[in-house]
Scaffold this motif. Structure first.
Motif, PDB file in Angstrom:
ATOM      1  N   MET A  79      -0.397  28.413  -0.934  1.00  0.00           N
ATOM      2  CA  MET A  79      -1.708  28.904  -0.220  1.00  0.00           C
ATOM      3  C   MET A  79      -2.305  27.882   0.553  1.00  0.00           C
ATOM      4  N   ILE A  80      -2.279  26.705   0.100  1.00  0.00           N
ATOM      5  CA  ILE A  80      -3.150  25.519   0.896  1.00  0.00           C
ATOM      6  C   ILE A  80      -2.345  25.282   2.008  1.00  0.00           C
ATOM      7  N   GLN A  81      -0.844  25.129   2.023  1.00  0.00           N
ATOM      8  CA  GLN A  81       0.185  24.866   3.249  1.00  0.00           C
ATOM      9  C   GLN A  81      -0.143  25.801   4.248  1.00  0.00           C
ATOM     10  N   SER A  82      -0.411  27.025   3.818  1.00  0.00           N
ATOM     11  CA  SER A  82      -0.438  28.258   4.630  1.00  0.00           C
ATOM     12  C   SER A  82      -1.620  28.282   5.571  1.00  0.00           C
ATOM     13  N   ASN A  83      -2.574  27.669   4.850  1.00  0.00           N
ATOM     14  CA  ASN A  83      -4.015  27.850   5.492  1.00  0.00           C
ATOM     15  C   ASN A  83      -4.447  26.649   6.249  1.00  0.00           C
ATOM     16  N   GLN A  84      -3.395  25.726   6.545  1.00  0.00           N
ATOM     17  CA  GLN A  84      -3.650  24.422   7.224  1.00  0.00           C
ATOM     18  C   GLN A  84      -3.709  24.542   8.553  1.00  0.00           C
ATOM     19  N   SER A 102      -7.944  26.250 -13.287  1.00  0.00           N
ATOM     20  CA  SER A 102      -8.005  25.141 -12.478  1.00  0.00           C
ATOM     21  C   SER A 102      -7.612  25.461 -11.125  1.00  0.00           C
ATOM     22  N   ALA A 103      -6.612  26.193 -10.782  1.00  0.00           N
ATOM     23  CA  ALA A 103      -6.283  26.475  -9.314  1.00  0.00           C
ATOM     24  C   ALA A 103      -7.358  27.225  -8.769  1.00  0.00           C
ATOM     25  N   GLU A 104      -8.091  28.131  -9.307  1.00  0.00           N
ATOM     26  CA  GLU A 104      -9.009  28.704  -8.628  1.00  0.00           C
ATOM     27  C   GLU A 104     -10.272  27.645  -8.604  1.00  0.00           C
ATOM     28  N   HIS A 105     -10.303  26.851  -9.459  1.00  0.00           N
ATOM     29  CA  HIS A 105     -11.353  25.551  -9.071  1.00  0.00           C
ATOM     30  C   HIS A 105     -11.130  24.899  -7.739  1.00  0.00           C
ATOM     31  N   VAL A 106      -9.864  24.684  -7.569  1.00  0.00           N
ATOM     32  CA  VAL A 106      -9.495  24.112  -6.340  1.00  0.00           C
ATOM     33  C   VAL A 106      -9.730  25.001  -5.165  1.00  0.00           C
ATOM     34  N   LEU A 107      -9.537  26.440  -5.289  1.00  0.00           N
ATOM     35  CA  LEU A 107      -9.535  27.109  -4.173  1.00  0.00           C
ATOM     36  C   LEU A 107     -11.155  27.162  -3.875  1.00  0.00           C
ATOM     37  N   LYS A 108     -12.125  27.174  -4.916  1.00  0.00           N
ATOM     38  CA  LYS A 108     -13.555  27.259  -4.608  1.00  0.00           C
ATOM     39  C   LYS A 108     -13.951  26.039  -3.863  1.00  0.00           C
ATOM     40  N   GLU A 109     -13.379  24.944  -4.264  1.00  0.00           N
ATOM     41  CA  GLU A 109     -13.836  23.661  -3.816  1.00  0.00           C
ATOM     42  C   GLU A 109     -13.395  23.575  -2.295  1.00  0.00           C
ATOM     43  N   LEU A 110     -12.194  24.245  -2.073  1.00  0.00           N
ATOM     44  CA  LEU A 110     -11.560  24.153  -0.705  1.00  0.00           C
ATOM     45  C   LEU A 110     -12.427  25.122   0.502  1.00  0.00           C
ATOM     46  N   TYR A 111     -12.513  26.200  -0.052  1.00  0.00           N
ATOM     47  CA  TYR A 111     -12.780  27.535   0.799  1.00  0.00           C
ATOM     48  C   TYR A 111     -14.122  28.014   0.707  1.00  0.00           C
ATOM     49  N   GLY A 112     -14.959  27.417  -0.208  1.00  0.00           N
ATOM     50  CA  GLY A 112     -16.422  27.742  -0.397  1.00  0.00           C
ATOM     51  C   GLY A 112     -16.676  29.291  -0.214  1.00  0.00           C
ATOM     52  N   ASP A 113     -17.152  29.696   0.753  1.00  0.00           N
ATOM     53  CA  ASP A 113     -17.535  31.063   0.907  1.00  0.00           C
ATOM     54  C   ASP A 113     -16.371  32.104   0.873  1.00  0.00           C
ATOM     55  N   GLU A 114     -15.289  31.550   1.346  1.00  0.00           N
ATOM     56  CA  GLU A 114     -14.066  32.344   1.272  1.00  0.00           C
ATOM     57  C   GLU A 114     -13.272  32.380   0.072  1.00  0.00           C
ATOM     58  N   ALA A 115     -13.890  31.656  -0.758  1.00  0.00           N
ATOM     59  CA  ALA A 115     -13.040  31.542  -2.208  1.00  0.00           C
ATOM     60  C   ALA A 115     -12.742  32.841  -2.453  1.00  0.00           C
ATOM     61  N   ASP A 116     -13.458  33.684  -2.586  1.00  0.00           N
ATOM     62  CA  ASP A 116     -13.354  35.033  -3.541  1.00  0.00           C
ATOM     63  C   ASP A 116     -12.213  35.543  -2.948  1.00  0.00           C
ATOM     64  N   SER A 117     -11.990  35.873  -1.753  1.00  0.00           N
ATOM     65  CA  SER A 117     -10.809  36.570  -1.180  1.00  0.00           C
ATOM     66  C   SER A 117      -9.542  35.781  -1.756  1.00  0.00           C
TER      67      SER A 117
END
Length: 121
Positions: free
Chosen positions: A116-121, A57-72
């Motif tokens: 992670m989300i907070q540090s990338n805002q 589920s966390a990875e799902h959120v990362l995919k939705e938020l970061y698209g092409d950058e999600a893998d890293s």
């Protein structure tokens, strides 16, 4: 912990699945309803996808938020989760072997995701 991580833990205490607890806590961040989050997270619950459901589920959120950058971002997330005394991202390696098992995984997955989300805002 932050408010979203706290919400994920409260969700799990209220008998949400591990995957549902995390995805429902972060649903607003990716623009979906709690009902949608529960539906999306169901295939991840209980390690059915191999990895811990909270991680999926966390990875799902990362995919939705970061698209092409999600893998890293996912690699970074998994490394942080493993380093948090878990040793693995696979449910079969975690369940019953990690103190507090599912709750501990929900707690760390949600905490790391929120940081992670907070540090990338």
């Amino acid at each position: 912990m932050g408010a979203l991580a706290d919400k994920a833990v409260e969700n799990h205490k209220s008998f949400y699945t591990c995957s549902g607890a995390v995805l429902c806590a972060f649903a607003d961040k990716i623009g979906i309803s709690e009902a949608e989050a529960k539906s999306i997270s169901m295939p991840y619950a209980g390690g059915r996808a191999g990895k811990c459901g909270a991680i999926m589920s966390a990875e799902h959120v990362l995919k939705e938020l970061y698209g092409d950058e999600a893998d890293s971002k996912i690699e970074e997330f998994e490394a942080a989760f493993i380093a948090a005394d878990k040793g693995s991202v696979m449910c079969s390696d975690l369940r019953g072997k990690v103190p507090g098992s599912c709750r501990a995984c929900v707690t760390d997955a949600a905490r790391i995701l929120e940081e992670m989300i907070q540090s990338n805002q």
